[in-house]
Write a protein that holds these residues in place. Structure first.
Motif, PDB file in Angstrom:
ATOM      1  N   LEU A 136      69.292  59.026  -6.283  1.00  0.00           N
ATOM      2  CA  LEU A 136      68.629  58.196  -5.287  1.00  0.00           C
ATOM      3  C   LEU A 136      69.641  57.307  -4.573  1.00  0.00           C
ATOM      4  O   LEU A 136      69.582  57.137  -3.356  1.00  0.00           O
ATOM      5  N   ASP A 137      70.610  56.742  -5.284  1.00  0.00           N
ATOM      6  CA  ASP A 137      71.621  55.886  -4.669  1.00  0.00           C
ATOM      7  C   ASP A 137      72.510  56.688  -3.718  1.00  0.00           C
ATOM      8  O   ASP A 137      72.878  56.211  -2.650  1.00  0.00           O
ATOM      9  N   LEU A 138      72.893  57.912  -4.096  1.00  0.00           N
ATOM     10  CA  LEU A 138      73.707  58.740  -3.210  1.00  0.00           C
ATOM     11  C   LEU A 138      72.937  59.120  -1.950  1.00  0.00           C
ATOM     12  O   LEU A 138      73.493  59.157  -0.858  1.00  0.00           O
ATOM     13  N   THR A 139      71.671  59.388  -2.105  1.00  0.00           N
ATOM     14  CA  THR A 139      70.845  59.720  -0.942  1.00  0.00           C
ATOM     15  C   THR A 139      70.737  58.523  -0.011  1.00  0.00           C
ATOM     16  O   THR A 139      70.846  58.654   1.205  1.00  0.00           O
ATOM     17  N   ALA A 140      70.546  57.339  -0.584  1.00  0.00           N
ATOM     18  CA  ALA A 140      70.456  56.125   0.231  1.00  0.00           C
ATOM     19  C   ALA A 140      71.778  55.855   0.939  1.00  0.00           C
ATOM     20  O   ALA A 140      71.808  55.448   2.101  1.00  0.00           O
ATOM     21  N   THR A 141      72.907  56.119   0.255  1.00  0.00           N
ATOM     22  CA  THR A 141      74.214  55.922   0.872  1.00  0.00           C
ATOM     23  C   THR A 141      74.423  56.899   2.017  1.00  0.00           C
ATOM     24  O   THR A 141      74.937  56.532   3.073  1.00  0.00           O
ATOM     25  N   ALA A 142      74.010  58.150   1.817  1.00  0.00           N
ATOM     26  CA  ALA A 142      74.150  59.149   2.878  1.00  0.00           C
ATOM     27  C   ALA A 142      73.305  58.773   4.090  1.00  0.00           C
ATOM     28  O   ALA A 142      73.742  58.927   5.235  1.00  0.00           O
ATOM     29  N   HIS A 143      72.102  58.262   3.843  1.00  0.00           N
ATOM     30  CA  HIS A 143      71.251  57.845   4.957  1.00  0.00           C
ATOM     31  C   HIS A 143      71.859  56.661   5.690  1.00  0.00           C
ATOM     32  O   HIS A 143      71.815  56.601   6.921  1.00  0.00           O
ATOM     33  N   SER A 144      72.423  55.698   4.955  1.00  0.00           N
ATOM     34  CA  SER A 144      73.004  54.536   5.617  1.00  0.00           C
ATOM     35  C   SER A 144      74.262  54.917   6.398  1.00  0.00           C
ATOM     36  O   SER A 144      74.528  54.360   7.457  1.00  0.00           O
ATOM     37  N   LEU A 145      75.060  55.881   5.897  1.00  0.00           N
ATOM     38  CA  LEU A 145      76.219  56.359   6.655  1.00  0.00           C
ATOM     39  C   LEU A 145      75.794  57.080   7.926  1.00  0.00           C
ATOM     40  O   LEU A 145      76.413  56.918   8.977  1.00  0.00           O
TER      41      LEU A 145
END
Length: 119
Positions: free
Chosen positions: A24-33
């Motif tokens: 979930l954290d990696l997905t959120a990071t990808a979305h924010s990038l």
């Protein structure tokens, strides 16, 4: 009468897996990038459009006299010229100043193809 706690704690919050939260954290990071890249692209596009319009229309209305170039006296029909624009009613836009600065800086550079060979 059954007793229940005043605040129920969801089971998913207390017994979540570590791997699931990392994903979930990696997905959120990808979305924010992706969002940051989109915002950067939009800002770059707007800046390029502004500089293009400043190259085509380098002057704007004087903000002091609102483009009129003169002020009317409070008594009578006398006029005086605006001190900021010297009566023209125009000012140089900020983007045009940036373009001029870039051109001056570039022309001052040493370009061996356009100048005679130095000894």
């Amino acid at each position: 009468m059954p007793t229940t706690p005043a605040t129920a704690i969801p089971e998913a919050a207390t017994h979540g897996s570590y791997l699931g939260s990392a994903t979930l954290d990696l997905t959120a990071t990808a979305h924010s990038l992706a969002q940051a890249a989109t915002v950067a692209l939009i800002v770059t596009g707007v800046a390029a459009f502004y500089l293009l319009t400043c190259a085509v229309w380098p002057f704007g209305k004087c903000r002091h006299c609102k483009g009129v170039g003169k002020f009317k006296s409070p008594f009578g029909n006398a006029f005086r010229h605006c001190g900021r624009c010297d009566g023209s009613g125009l000012r140089v836009r900020f983007g045009r100043k940036v373009i001029g600065y870039y051109r001056r800086t570039r022309s001052l550079g040493d370009n061996s193809t356009s100048k005679a060979d130095k000894k």
